[in-house]
Design a protein around this motif. Structure first.
Motif, PDB file in Angstrom:
ATOM      1  N   THR A  95     -18.218  61.820  -7.803  1.00 22.20           N
ATOM      2  CA  THR A  95     -19.379  60.975  -7.109  1.00 22.20           C
ATOM      3  C   THR A  95     -18.890  60.503  -5.718  1.00 22.20           C
ATOM      4  OG1 THR A  95     -18.967  59.040  -8.346  1.00 22.20           O
ATOM      5  CG2 THR A  95     -20.918  60.641  -9.055  1.00 22.20           C
ATOM      6  N   LYS A  96     -17.536  60.328  -5.424  1.00 23.91           N
ATOM      7  CA  LYS A  96     -17.070  59.831  -4.365  1.00 23.91           C
ATOM      8  C   LYS A  96     -17.569  60.482  -3.024  1.00 23.91           C
ATOM      9  CE  LYS A  96     -12.419  58.063  -5.515  1.00 23.91           C
ATOM     10  NZ  LYS A  96     -11.009  58.563  -5.524  1.00 23.91           N
ATOM     11  N   PRO A  97     -17.753  61.989  -3.151  1.00 22.46           N
ATOM     12  CA  PRO A  97     -18.450  62.501  -1.917  1.00 22.46           C
ATOM     13  C   PRO A  97     -19.762  62.297  -1.518  1.00 22.46           C
ATOM     14  CG  PRO A  97     -17.170  63.988  -3.605  1.00 22.46           C
ATOM     15  CD  PRO A  97     -17.260  62.838  -4.188  1.00 22.46           C
ATOM     16  N   MET A  98     -20.560  61.515  -2.557  1.00 23.37           N
ATOM     17  CA  MET A  98     -21.932  61.301  -2.326  1.00 23.37           C
ATOM     18  C   MET A  98     -21.894  60.056  -1.223  1.00 23.37           C
ATOM     19  SD  MET A  98     -23.465  63.284  -3.994  1.00 23.37           S
ATOM     20  CE  MET A  98     -25.197  62.818  -4.218  1.00 23.37           C
ATOM     21  N   LEU A  99     -20.845  59.471  -0.840  1.00 25.50           N
ATOM     22  CA  LEU A  99     -20.931  58.390  -0.222  1.00 25.50           C
ATOM     23  C   LEU A  99     -20.064  58.431   1.214  1.00 25.50           C
ATOM     24  CD1 LEU A  99     -20.588  55.377  -2.743  1.00 25.50           C
ATOM     25  CD2 LEU A  99     -22.541  56.273  -1.831  1.00 25.50           C
ATOM     26  N   ASN A 100     -19.737  59.792   1.338  1.00 26.01           N
ATOM     27  CA  ASN A 100     -19.335  60.259   2.702  1.00 26.01           C
ATOM     28  C   ASN A 100     -20.290  60.258   3.852  1.00 26.01           C
ATOM     29  OD1 ASN A 100     -16.977  61.224   4.275  1.00 26.01           O
ATOM     30  ND2 ASN A 100     -17.940  63.113   4.081  1.00 26.01           N
ATOM     31  N   THR A 101     -19.848  59.689   4.748  1.00 26.20           N
ATOM     32  CA  THR A 101     -20.712  59.754   6.085  1.00 26.20           C
ATOM     33  C   THR A 101     -19.678  59.901   7.483  1.00 26.20           C
ATOM     34  OG1 THR A 101     -20.290  57.599   7.073  1.00 26.20           O
ATOM     35  CG2 THR A 101     -21.766  57.732   5.139  1.00 26.20           C
ATOM     36  N   THR A 145     -32.946  62.687 -14.601  1.00 21.65           N
ATOM     37  CA  THR A 145     -31.765  61.981 -14.956  1.00 21.65           C
ATOM     38  C   THR A 145     -31.596  60.604 -14.361  1.00 21.65           C
ATOM     39  OG1 THR A 145     -30.527  62.893 -12.847  1.00 21.65           O
ATOM     40  CG2 THR A 145     -30.450  64.338 -14.675  1.00 21.65           C
ATOM     41  N   PHE A 146     -32.444  60.188 -13.605  1.00 18.40           N
ATOM     42  CA  PHE A 146     -32.547  58.749 -13.144  1.00 18.40           C
ATOM     43  C   PHE A 146     -30.950  58.623 -12.354  1.00 18.40           C
ATOM     44  CE2 PHE A 146     -36.359  56.657 -14.603  1.00 18.40           C
ATOM     45  CZ  PHE A 146     -36.838  57.666 -15.364  1.00 18.40           C
ATOM     46  N   GLU A 147     -30.663  59.774 -11.657  1.00 20.69           N
ATOM     47  CA  GLU A 147     -29.322  59.430 -10.893  1.00 20.69           C
ATOM     48  C   GLU A 147     -29.412  60.170  -9.633  1.00 20.69           C
ATOM     49  OE1 GLU A 147     -25.873  60.782 -12.806  1.00 20.69           O
ATOM     50  OE2 GLU A 147     -26.090  59.403 -14.531  1.00 20.69           O
ATOM     51  N   THR A 148     -28.695  59.544  -8.720  1.00 19.19           N
ATOM     52  CA  THR A 148     -28.765  60.138  -7.195  1.00 19.19           C
ATOM     53  C   THR A 148     -28.037  61.519  -7.308  1.00 19.19           C
ATOM     54  OG1 THR A 148     -28.301  58.005  -6.611  1.00 19.19           O
ATOM     55  CG2 THR A 148     -27.946  59.599  -4.868  1.00 19.19           C
ATOM     56  N   MET A 301     -20.946  67.879 -10.236  1.00 15.63           N
ATOM     57  CA  MET A 301     -19.931  67.537  -9.095  1.00 15.63           C
ATOM     58  C   MET A 301     -20.805  67.276  -7.918  1.00 15.63           C
ATOM     59  SD  MET A 301     -16.397  68.241  -8.982  1.00 15.63           S
ATOM     60  CE  MET A 301     -16.016  69.727  -9.963  1.00 15.63           C
ATOM     61  N   GLY A 302     -20.238  66.386  -6.877  1.00 11.46           N
ATOM     62  CA  GLY A 302     -20.657  66.199  -5.790  1.00 11.46           C
ATOM     63  C   GLY A 302     -19.962  66.750  -4.596  1.00 11.46           C
ATOM     64  N   LYS A 605     -16.327  63.865 -16.474  1.00 14.08           N
ATOM     65  CA  LYS A 605     -16.209  62.923 -15.057  1.00 14.08           C
ATOM     66  C   LYS A 605     -14.615  62.928 -15.074  1.00 14.08           C
ATOM     67  CE  LYS A 605     -20.163  59.826 -14.616  1.00 14.08           C
ATOM     68  NZ  LYS A 605     -20.628  58.479 -14.969  1.00 14.08           N
ATOM     69  N   THR A 606     -14.232  62.487 -13.787  1.00 12.18           N
ATOM     70  CA  THR A 606     -12.906  62.481 -13.525  1.00 12.18           C
ATOM     71  C   THR A 606     -12.616  61.005 -12.880  1.00 12.18           C
ATOM     72  OG1 THR A 606     -12.734  64.997 -12.980  1.00 12.18           O
ATOM     73  CG2 THR A 606     -11.015  63.396 -12.143  1.00 12.18           C
ATOM     74  N   SER A 607     -11.515  60.564 -13.523  1.00 13.22           N
ATOM     75  CA  SER A 607     -11.019  59.215 -13.069  1.00 13.22           C
ATOM     76  C   SER A 607      -9.362  59.343 -12.581  1.00 13.22           C
ATOM     77  CB  SER A 607     -11.264  58.213 -14.021  1.00 13.22           C
ATOM     78  OG  SER A 607     -10.923  57.028 -13.645  1.00 13.22           O
ATOM     79  N   VAL A 608      -9.150  58.866 -11.509  1.00  8.95           N
ATOM     80  CA  VAL A 608      -7.802  59.122 -11.119  1.00  8.95           C
ATOM     81  C   VAL A 608      -7.192  57.592 -11.195  1.00  8.95           C
ATOM     82  CG1 VAL A 608      -6.534  58.686  -8.888  1.00  8.95           C
ATOM     83  CG2 VAL A 608      -7.731  60.669  -9.174  1.00  8.95           C
ATOM     84  N   TRP A 609      -5.604  57.827 -11.661  1.00  9.76           N
ATOM     85  CA  TRP A 609      -4.646  56.711 -11.911  1.00  9.76           C
ATOM     86  C   TRP A 609      -3.372  57.093 -11.285  1.00  9.76           C
ATOM     87  CZ3 TRP A 609      -1.037  56.446 -16.521  1.00  9.76           C
ATOM     88  CH2 TRP A 609      -0.307  55.091 -16.343  1.00  9.76           C
ATOM     89  N   GLU A 610      -2.984  56.293 -10.465  1.00  9.96           N
ATOM     90  CA  GLU A 610      -1.590  56.445  -9.652  1.00  9.96           C
ATOM     91  C   GLU A 610      -0.624  55.227 -10.302  1.00  9.96           C
ATOM     92  OE1 GLU A 610      -1.732  57.461  -5.768  1.00  9.96           O
ATOM     93  OE2 GLU A 610      -3.781  56.893  -5.876  1.00  9.96           O
TER      94      GLU A 610
END
Ligand code: RUQ
Ligand code: CUA
Length: 654
Positions: A95-101, A145-148, A301-302, A605-610
């Protein structure tokens, strides 16, 4: 001692209860919301469901909230322009790409105006569109789905406020700029604003099957402020109306300088004519740079794509397509009644409402009843388009909605009230106070040909004493009025999230049966999905480690992983193998710099951990999913960057 304090406490409790009753009785006589027949009207018994959905904008929360009417119960907060730790929206890799501008990652906005898709001017319940004011964007939210699902950035725009309203077959979602700006943007003195800045009104085509959005054209209007807009409907379908203020084109101290003219305008745009002009090759292709972000329901995937061109239209080049209707006192609201005949301009510095007639407008255009022009756009004669004036007796009119019986309901910000009046006769029928300083109001379907005029929801800017105090900051407040009778009756108060501006509502039956319950695992096309637990694996690609993980009550596969090193970037791709309604699993990892994520049944869904420190670090499920939820955990062993521990993973020691 223990017993004694218990008694003291219960006594105190009783006193509080009595105090509460006393207060309520005190107000009850004057306040309809507290009498018992009003209580019955909003009472939705436990286990029963509401009659209407209401979608309230969240303003600066960037989100949309879903409520039930008449109960005022909140069902969901839908993140749109904001990161949302509750679900991981804007944090998960998908979903991060959804907030790209074009300005990079912008994880917040100011969401004002929801509008539900329509067919033949009636709500069809497929999507709801919303606007981001600050970094101009329009989003489409799925009502299954009530999702963006999609966000498109609007170039050449600033303060995307006269948005996001749709035409009666959802041909277009319209976005108008509040601030005029240099188009294209360039370095120039602010003092040279007048006659150099432009106001872009964007018409975004909506593809009928999947709803995908694409900017068809932008009309480059004079450098005024474009405040609100609404579509024509019925006979006026094909037109769009925008309120303007600051026709003075002031660029400083607007509170004085933009209030000089006695009248500003409502701009009437014949979008069908402009569409035809563009289809025949009219307009100018202008270089631009704006993001188009789409979420794919089957890959979960976005993706974000930068678009490089937009078609702009000079309104003076399209004959008979754009006109100005003079409208007194810096109009804010610009509303069109269900028949499409009346266009209501609410001059926010006035007491009266100006109602324009669509038929008279057409006749005035035909008869060339002009009163000069502004930058080549004809100004129609005020008297020749005026249908009537509502002598409201209130102050500071803002917005109007309609019922199905020929009545209109207008909010008054300064005098804090809703005024009911009759279309055609313009007489005031009733008025009720709001608590306090009301902005928009909403009747389900009130912006369509077919309103459901049972309740009106008033959304107020100021809350003050309506609820228990919570420090200097209060949630905003809304009021529900029963409008089924001649007089409006206040029946309920409820707090809202963020700052609700507009709202949209519809009968529950339009959405409830179509609401999606699960994602089917056999339709999951996510590239990192594991559709059976024996596919679970961990793969190293240089410093990137991909964990293909599955979850089902009440374990993760795998639950122990070794061979991770400091400096790695670990991608947990989690597929929820449940196929039952309402059984999400969560995933959270200690020290993660993002958020937990909630994975719906059948979803990946994917979550990143460093990882930054060596050790053995636990992860767990954040959603209480079964009696053995607390057992739903695992460990990751993190070794030094130079270690040669082999990558390995397991479940149950195998
Ligand atoms: S606004 S309170 Cu729609 Cu943003 Cu009028
Ligand atoms: Cu899965 Cu708790």
């Amino acid at each position: 001692m223990k017993k004694y304090s218990y008694h003291v406490l219960s006594l105190l409790g009783l006193l509080l209860v009595f105090a509460g009753c006393g207060n309520q009785q005190g107000q009850g006589s004057s306040n309809g919301a507290l009498n018992s027949s009003a209580a019955e009207k909003v009472y939705v018994a436990p286990g029963q469901q509401d009659e209407f959905y209401a979608f309230l904008s969240g303003g600066y929360s960037g989100n949309l909230t879903v409520y039930g009417l008449p109960s005022g119960r909140m069902f969901k907060e839908i993140p749109v322009f904001s990161q949302f730790p509750t679900s991981g929206y804007g944090y998960s890799e998908e979903t991060k790409p959804m907030l790209n501008t074009s300005h990079g990652f912008v994880p917040w906005d100011d969401l004002h105006h929801p509008d539900i898709s329509q067919t033949n001017g009636e709500l069809d319940g497929r999507w709801i569109f919303v606007n981001g004011n600050n970094t101009p964007r329009i989003a489409r939210v799925s009502l299954s789905t009530f999702e963006t699902e999609e966000i498109i950035e609007i170039p050449n725009s600033a303060g995307n406020h006269s948005s996001s309203f749709i035409t009666e077959n959802t041909e277009y979602v319209v976005a108008g700029t509040r601030f005029s700006v240099p188009v294209p943007q360039r370095d120039m003195p602010i003092a040279e604003y007048k006659s150099n800045f432009k106001g872009a009104l964007s018409f975004i085509e909506v593809e009928p099957e999947h709803g995908h959005m694409d900017i068809k054209f932008q009309v480059l209007m004079p450098g005024f402020n474009y405040d609100l807009s609404h579509p024509g409907r019925g006979d006026s379908h094909g037109w769009f109306f925008f309120s303007t203020y600051n026709s003075e084109e002031a660029s400083t101290l607007l509170e004085v300088n933009a209030s000089q003219n006695d009248k500003d305008f409502i701009a009437a745009i014949n979008w069908k004519k402009i569409e035809e002009y563009v289809n025949n090759g009219g307009g100018t292709k202008m270089p631009a740079n704006y993001a188009h972000n789409v979420y794919d329901e089957s890959t979960h995937m976005g993706t974000s794509t930068m678009k490089k061109e937009v078609v702009t239209v000079d309104p003076t080049k399209v004959p008979d397509a754009v006109f100005f209707l003079p409208t007194p006192k810096s109009p804010h609201g610009c509303d069109v009644d269900p028949s499409g005949q009346y266009i209501i301009g609410a001059g926010k510095l006035s007491a009266d409402l100006t109602v324009h007639s669509f038929d008279k407008m057409l006749a005035a255009i035909e008869g060339k009843k002009f009163d000069g022009e502004a930058y080549g756009i004809p100004i129609l004669k005020f008297e020749d388009v005026l249908a009537g004036t509502v002598k409201s007796g209130g102050l500071g009119p803002l917005h109007t909605e309609f019922d199905s019986k020929g009545n209109a309901y207008t909010t008054f910000f300064i005098s804090s009230e809703v005024v009911k009046w009759k279309l055609g006769t313009w007489e005031v029928i009733d008025r009720q106070p709001t608590f306090y300083s009301v902005g928009h109001l909403m009747i389900p379907g009130g912006n369509s040909r077919k309103p459901f005029g049972k309740y009106v929801v008033a959304m107020n800017k100021i809350t003050k004493d309506r609820y228990l105090p919570t420090g200097p900051e209060m949630e905003h407040s809304a009021q529900i009025y029963d409008i089924s009778g001649e007089k409006m009756e206040l029946i309920y108060d409820f707090p809202t999230h963020g700052e609700p501006h507009y709202a949209a509502g519809c009968p529950a039956e339009l959405l409830a049966s179509k609401s999606k319950k699960i994602y089917r695992l056999d339709e999951n096309k996510h590239p990192y999905a594991v559709t059976s637990p024996d596919q679970a694996k961990v793969v190293r690609e240089g410093k990137n480690v991909h964990v293909y993980m599955s979850t089902i009550r009440s374990h993760f596969t795998p639950d122990n992983i070794e061979g991770i090193k400091v400096g790695d970037k670990v991608y947990f791709h989690i597929t929820n193998h449940e196929q039952d309604f309402d059984v999400p699993h969560g995933f959270s990892m200690i020290g993660q710099n993002t958020s937990e994520i909630l994975v719906m049944p059948g979803q990946t869904k994917t979550s990143v951990w460093e990882p930054k420190q060596v050790g053995v670090w636990p992860f767990y499920c954040t959603d209480f999913c079964s009696a053995l939820h607390q057992e739903m955990q695992g460990y990751v062993r993190v070794s030094p960057a130079n270690s040669n521990i082999e990558l390995s993973w397991s479940l149950g020691g195998d």
